[in-house]
Design an enzyme around this catalytic site. Structure first.
Site, PDB file in Angstrom:
ATOM      1  N   ASP A 173      27.775  13.770 -28.224  1.00 52.19           N
ATOM      2  CA  ASP A 173      26.590  14.175 -28.156  1.00 52.19           C
ATOM      3  C   ASP A 173      26.264  15.804 -28.266  1.00 52.19           C
ATOM      4  O   ASP A 173      27.176  16.556 -27.880  1.00 52.19           O
ATOM      5  CB  ASP A 173      26.243  13.893 -26.551  1.00 52.19           C
ATOM      6  CG  ASP A 173      24.864  14.287 -26.093  1.00 52.19           C
ATOM      7  OD1 ASP A 173      23.965  13.578 -26.656  1.00 52.19           O
ATOM      8  OD2 ASP A 173      24.715  15.105 -25.139  1.00 52.19           O
ATOM      9  N   ALA A 174      25.341  16.203 -29.024  1.00 53.94           N
ATOM     10  CA  ALA A 174      24.675  17.484 -28.923  1.00 53.94           C
ATOM     11  C   ALA A 174      25.720  18.621 -29.087  1.00 53.94           C
ATOM     12  O   ALA A 174      25.845  19.347 -28.622  1.00 53.94           O
ATOM     13  CB  ALA A 174      23.752  17.658 -27.880  1.00 53.94           C
ATOM     14  N   VAL A 175      26.273  18.247 -30.526  1.00 54.14           N
ATOM     15  CA  VAL A 175      27.238  19.298 -30.719  1.00 54.14           C
ATOM     16  C   VAL A 175      26.806  20.827 -30.768  1.00 54.14           C
ATOM     17  O   VAL A 175      27.526  21.704 -30.672  1.00 54.14           O
ATOM     18  CB  VAL A 175      28.013  19.006 -32.075  1.00 54.14           C
ATOM     19  CG1 VAL A 175      28.971  17.740 -31.677  1.00 54.14           C
ATOM     20  CG2 VAL A 175      27.192  19.023 -33.164  1.00 54.14           C
ATOM     21  N   HIS A 176      25.515  20.870 -31.073  1.00 53.51           N
ATOM     22  CA  HIS A 176      24.716  22.347 -30.999  1.00 53.51           C
ATOM     23  C   HIS A 176      24.984  23.051 -29.624  1.00 53.51           C
ATOM     24  O   HIS A 176      24.749  24.236 -29.555  1.00 53.51           O
ATOM     25  CB  HIS A 176      23.464  22.025 -31.695  1.00 53.51           C
ATOM     26  CG  HIS A 176      22.632  21.144 -30.959  1.00 53.51           C
ATOM     27  ND1 HIS A 176      22.715  19.630 -31.461  1.00 53.51           N
ATOM     28  CD2 HIS A 176      22.032  20.986 -29.863  1.00 53.51           C
ATOM     29  CE1 HIS A 176      22.010  19.105 -30.797  1.00 53.51           C
ATOM     30  NE2 HIS A 176      21.471  19.874 -29.596  1.00 53.51           N
ATOM     31  N   GLU A 179      25.983  14.198 -33.171  1.00 48.64           N
ATOM     32  CA  GLU A 179      24.643  14.367 -32.881  1.00 48.64           C
ATOM     33  C   GLU A 179      24.436  15.927 -33.127  1.00 48.64           C
ATOM     34  O   GLU A 179      25.258  16.741 -32.365  1.00 48.64           O
ATOM     35  CB  GLU A 179      24.080  14.035 -31.653  1.00 48.64           C
ATOM     36  CG  GLU A 179      22.557  14.289 -31.616  1.00 48.64           C
ATOM     37  CD  GLU A 179      21.892  14.569 -30.136  1.00 48.64           C
ATOM     38  OE1 GLU A 179      20.757  14.623 -30.127  1.00 48.64           O
ATOM     39  OE2 GLU A 179      22.916  14.664 -29.106  1.00 48.64           O
ATOM     40  N   ASP A 203      18.126  13.960 -37.742  1.00 44.40           N
ATOM     41  CA  ASP A 203      16.830  13.932 -37.211  1.00 44.40           C
ATOM     42  C   ASP A 203      15.984  14.304 -38.262  1.00 44.40           C
ATOM     43  O   ASP A 203      14.596  13.563 -38.100  1.00 44.40           O
ATOM     44  CB  ASP A 203      16.704  15.052 -36.157  1.00 44.40           C
ATOM     45  CG  ASP A 203      17.628  14.769 -34.775  1.00 44.40           C
ATOM     46  OD1 ASP A 203      17.999  13.411 -34.643  1.00 44.40           O
ATOM     47  OD2 ASP A 203      17.470  15.143 -33.968  1.00 44.40           O
ATOM     48  N   PHE A 241      15.244  13.316 -41.382  1.00 48.29           N
ATOM     49  CA  PHE A 241      14.915  11.873 -41.822  1.00 48.29           C
ATOM     50  C   PHE A 241      13.998  11.194 -40.781  1.00 48.29           C
ATOM     51  O   PHE A 241      12.991  10.790 -41.516  1.00 48.29           O
ATOM     52  CB  PHE A 241      16.068  11.217 -42.121  1.00 48.29           C
ATOM     53  CG  PHE A 241      16.041   9.887 -43.050  1.00 48.29           C
ATOM     54  CD1 PHE A 241      16.070   9.732 -44.062  1.00 48.29           C
ATOM     55  CD2 PHE A 241      15.283   8.672 -42.061  1.00 48.29           C
ATOM     56  CE1 PHE A 241      15.683   8.489 -44.857  1.00 48.29           C
ATOM     57  CE2 PHE A 241      15.092   7.456 -43.016  1.00 48.29           C
ATOM     58  CZ  PHE A 241      15.514   7.404 -44.235  1.00 48.29           C
ATOM     59  N   HIS A 242      14.359  11.088 -39.594  1.00 49.01           N
ATOM     60  CA  HIS A 242      13.528  10.427 -38.621  1.00 49.01           C
ATOM     61  C   HIS A 242      12.300  10.995 -38.615  1.00 49.01           C
ATOM     62  O   HIS A 242      11.008  10.598 -38.742  1.00 49.01           O
ATOM     63  CB  HIS A 242      14.204  10.508 -37.568  1.00 49.01           C
ATOM     64  CG  HIS A 242      13.471   9.838 -36.098  1.00 49.01           C
ATOM     65  ND1 HIS A 242      12.291  10.949 -35.551  1.00 49.01           N
ATOM     66  CD2 HIS A 242      12.784   8.611 -35.596  1.00 49.01           C
ATOM     67  CE1 HIS A 242      11.705  10.246 -34.544  1.00 49.01           C
ATOM     68  NE2 HIS A 242      11.898   8.867 -34.751  1.00 49.01           N
ATOM     69  N   HIS A 268      17.392   6.326 -28.941  1.00 52.12           N
ATOM     70  CA  HIS A 268      17.033   6.526 -27.681  1.00 52.12           C
ATOM     71  C   HIS A 268      16.200   7.699 -27.219  1.00 52.12           C
ATOM     72  O   HIS A 268      15.141   7.775 -26.583  1.00 52.12           O
ATOM     73  CB  HIS A 268      18.369   6.427 -26.630  1.00 52.12           C
ATOM     74  CG  HIS A 268      18.969   7.756 -26.688  1.00 52.12           C
ATOM     75  ND1 HIS A 268      20.003   8.111 -27.533  1.00 52.12           N
ATOM     76  CD2 HIS A 268      18.909   8.728 -25.941  1.00 52.12           C
ATOM     77  CE1 HIS A 268      20.481   9.048 -27.366  1.00 52.12           C
ATOM     78  NE2 HIS A 268      19.819   9.556 -26.520  1.00 52.12           N
TER      79      HIS A 268
END
Lengths: 549, 549
Positions: free
Chosen positions: B267-270, B304, B329, B331-332, B397
């Site tokens: 999750d959220a590696v940034h 992510e 993200d 692309f989404h 999600h």
């Protein structure tokens, strides 16, 4: 860098000739910015708001020497963040400077040779009794005779008062008025080039000083997403960070183009917090090297880094920032602990001959081992980086000046120890750096000094310095940074050079630097042509270097 | 990782068989740590302090199922940070689990194929009326028939209460008690492997939830040098960070070895702030892949990342972290804005057909251009990264649930729009991800729900959610996260699959996934074998893919 026409231009007041002057300032927080000319005659000029928070205007009848402030939304009067000169100090008006007026005579200067650098770190304020660029110029023959070929000048950006190491600078484009201002720096660089000496400038892009720092009134130059050792971190990856980066990158280009500087020592890159996909430091190196190519000269980018991370000096294609070289504290610490027996603070991680042997073999000592001082593993192997990417030293302004009393190595080891230090640094395959005065065993300390005009800040700095060392268990007196005597004590006694035994040491430095230039085995930077053996029980470091097959 | 014998071991209570159990906890802030067994009979055990702040002991007569707390300096009673099971929730005692007791039947499972992944993101609590692992198991044939081959399970680490997305987890080693605990997860993974489905687990290493998080009592798991979106950042590069890293790396290895998981979505590696020379994420990927090799199976590491930084997916030799792939993200957003016409918030940077064309061509849309939303240039070209390193989706999600009312795409676009979305994602050369229910146009929202037992926190979360959307100018009602109905509304109506028109969509998804597997041109992940053309005025995206010469 961008389609916005304003942003290819250098910020600040740029004199265009014939009484025309262009003002450009990034002030997204201001709806309107005016220039208030305060001298030679009062005028108010309107800047036009551009894209992305820039304000710009070109005006007639403005001669070099004019003094001005910016007026933000008709409320706040502030000096120019990109001021070229603050003749009355950090709180006073900015001065329009015709940077292009100087008559350079260094047209044939090719820039420093990366292969054979020998650096000399110099603080303008204490190098001579006068404390000016012109006074440094008078010593250039002597420096040339010593055998160094590059001056590394501690920061000259305008700082509060007239006495400061330079790391409290708040106007990155302004040259300290008490050193001689921009024209003084131009004269010095031109004289250096005339003598075959390169000049690299120490620039501080990781923070600004605490007094006279009005940047936050203009825009988001700072961020609170990271905390740094010197307060709010500079905003290198948040909203608006493109313009903050431009402010600093244009600064480097300004020094290169307007002052013919040969490169930079970029202060404390580990304090530049930046998680962007294209890091500021990579962009800076790329822009500086590109400008060097356009100017037809070599430029040299040197990082101060505490990270032991080869990323700093690797090329971008390998994920690196692309610095030409970095300061190597590990080498210093390994050498210093052997010579002095000191083990306090960060010296705790060093002290064995194996540490120095390792520094010789790899550049860093810590390449992933656990550091007791840092309480974590530290570093990574810079295996593929050549020796000339590491700048080594037995002393520098930090290692001397960050001691409570600023003692130089001469006060901490024997005369033989000083000779050993000189040999270890200069006969290494790395790039040697000599801290001014080291070459003759200067006895004056280099203490931490400031001269904040703001009395509250002045008191806080004096108190903070005492508390800092009390926290480390230091029981002696700590010189008051604000006391002028602290500054005066730190001045070089250049006359020592000719006395005994200092002149013996001085002769050794000259000899070593000459050997380094002339003996092929010593001039060869290839670490493959070197054997290093640390015999710990016997306390012997065996180094064999050769050239050719 | 270290010579310290304790640190090669997994933290927590490890059942060794024959009534023997080893306790290991990193608690450098505690001089003494005791284990207080509270069930089946009260006992106090003494742990022995080891190097670097570990406390360890091996004891007899402790059977699986025993409940215990740690006692820090005889003052604070705390659950185990590496608890395997919290049968009474985040504030209750930890339970000794014999992870090795499960009778696996997946010995021949080779791990997921990196070339042909099709992911299905699933939230255990809302996927079925029961909200358990066992209830998921009953649907596996259906999922298999759909044509996906990998479940991506939203975080299962113990969180407060029984209703949560999973990102408020506070016991990274414990399996949520209300989902079925550790044995439930083992049964699910074993059943998946039996059907040829891989399982990757969403793990959260960038923060811990706000309730039941007692880690700071044990040691410096957190730092205030960086601020994150979810409070204090995890300490990945400061003093003690080696042990913090070990805590999380051992966690991943625990899931691999004890639960046969096939990899992770990190999750959220940034939000993992780490300036060290050897970044945590690189170390994590290296340790996980090494363990996979030892276990003789492929493992898959998915990040992510909000950085648009190829460093995330580049190999370490190129300065990368070495993830196998990342969520994309861009692309989404490119697809979502075309389908819905939305332009608020981060959608502001998208909306043209050129954006989607660019996402097809490069993976990211933003590769260094200025982002109006971020107010800075964003990203860097991932040119050399193959298409299979990008996971794409029309929904997930976050993109559904972070809306005020959690509307799925089905509520925002036409039925034809849903079909177009399916084609765009599944027929791309990237790795497709389907968010549970998307395949038949689920009409239930996926709203943000929590069930904090702490009433003060519960009130704060409800209020915070309302304020968050008020700040964005949202004027409608915002579902109360704490209200059980918010959770119940978010459950899938799985029966919809067989109704009209949902079953048409469902059939399309099956067909598309089958085409992707069977048609060589669609199975070929080489972006060289693709032409992309975005005709903006005509609103046509032209994609041509082929295989072979």
């Amino acid at each position: 860098m961008d389609a916005n026409p304003a942003t290819g231009e250098c910020p600040g007041a740029v004199y265009l000739g014939d009484g025309r002057c262009r003002f450009l300032v990034w002030a997204p927080l201001a709806g309107q910015v005016n220039v208030r000319i305060v001298s030679p005659r009062e005028r108010i000029l309107n800047l036009k708001r551009q894209k992305r928070g820039y304000h710009r205007g070109v005006f007639e009848d403005i001669e070099p020497g004019s003094l001005y402030f910016y007026l933000l939304d008709k409320e706040k009067e502030r000096p120019d963040p990109a001021s070229r000169h603050q003749p009355e100090g950090v709180h006073g008006p900015s001065r329009v400077v015709d940077t292009g007026a100087y008559a350079w005579t260094d047209q044939c200067w090719p820039g420093p040779s990366r292969r054979d650098l020998a650096l000399y770190e110099l603080h303008v304020g204490t190098f001579t009794p006068e404390g000016t660029f012109d006074a440094v110029t008078a010593q250039l023959d002597e420096l040339k005779a010593l055998g160094i070929n590059t001056l590394e000048i501690m920061p000259v950006a305008q700082f509060p008062g007239s006495r400061n190491w330079g790391y409290d600078g708040v106007y990155p484009y302004a040259v300290q008025h008490s050193y001689g201002g921009p024209e003084g720096l131009q004269r010095l660089v031109n004289a250096c080039h005339g003598k075959g000496l390169a000049v690299i400038l120490d620039v501080v892009y990781n923070h600004l000083g605490p007094e006279g720092n009005y940047l936050a009134d203009f825009g988001p130059y700072f961020t609170n997403r990271y905390t740094g050792p010197w307060g709010a971190a500079v905003n290198f990856d948040g909203p608006g960070s493109d313009e903050v980066r431009r402010f600093f990158i244009q600064n480097a280009l300004y020094w290169l183009t307007g002052f013919h500087l040969d490169g930079f020592r970029v202060d404390a890159v580990h304090a530049i917090k930046d998680f962007s996909a294209r890091p500021f430091l990579e962009e800076l190196n790329s822009a500086v090297h590109r400008r060097g190519e356009r100017l037809g000269k070599r430029v040299y980018m040197l990082a101060e880094s505490d990270l032991n991370d080869p990323r700093v000096i690797l090329p971008p294609v390998m994920g690196g920032y692309g610095f030409d070289a970095q300061w190597t504290d590990d080498f210093h610490h390994a050498l210093h602990t052997l010579l002095t027996g000191e083990r306090d603070g960060y010296y705790h991680d060093f002290g064995g001959l194996r540490h120095l042997a390792r520094a010789f073999g790899r550049g860093y000592v810590y390449t992933g081992q656990y550091s007791e001082y840092r309480q974590r593993r530290h570093g990574r192997s810079p295996r593929i980086c050549p020796a000339r990417q590491f700048v080594v030293f037995a002393q520098n302004h930090d290692q001397v000046g960050n001691r409570a009393c600023g003692e130089r190595l001469a006060a901490l080891t024997s005369f033989d120890g000083l000779k050993l230090a000189a040999c270890t640094v200069i006969l290494s395959p790395f790039v040697p750096l000599i801290f001014m005065g080291e070459e003759y065993g200067e006895t004056a300390p280099f203490q931490y000094f400031t001269s904040h005009p703001d009395p509250r800040l002045a008191a806080a700095v004096s108190k903070g310095r005492r508390q800092e060392f009390a926290a480390f268990g230091w029981e002696g007196a700590v010189p008051d940074p604000q006391d002028e005597n602290t500054f005066l004590r730190s001045r070089l006694n250049y006359g020592l050079r000719s006395r005994h035994p200092n002149r013996v040491l001085y002769a050794l430095y000259r000899q070593l630097l000459q050997l380094r230039r002339e003996l092929p085995a010593l001039a060869d930077p290839d670490r493959e042509n070197m054997e290093v053996l640390g015999l710990e029980p016997e306390n012997v470091l065996f180094i064999r270097r050769w050239s050719g097959a």
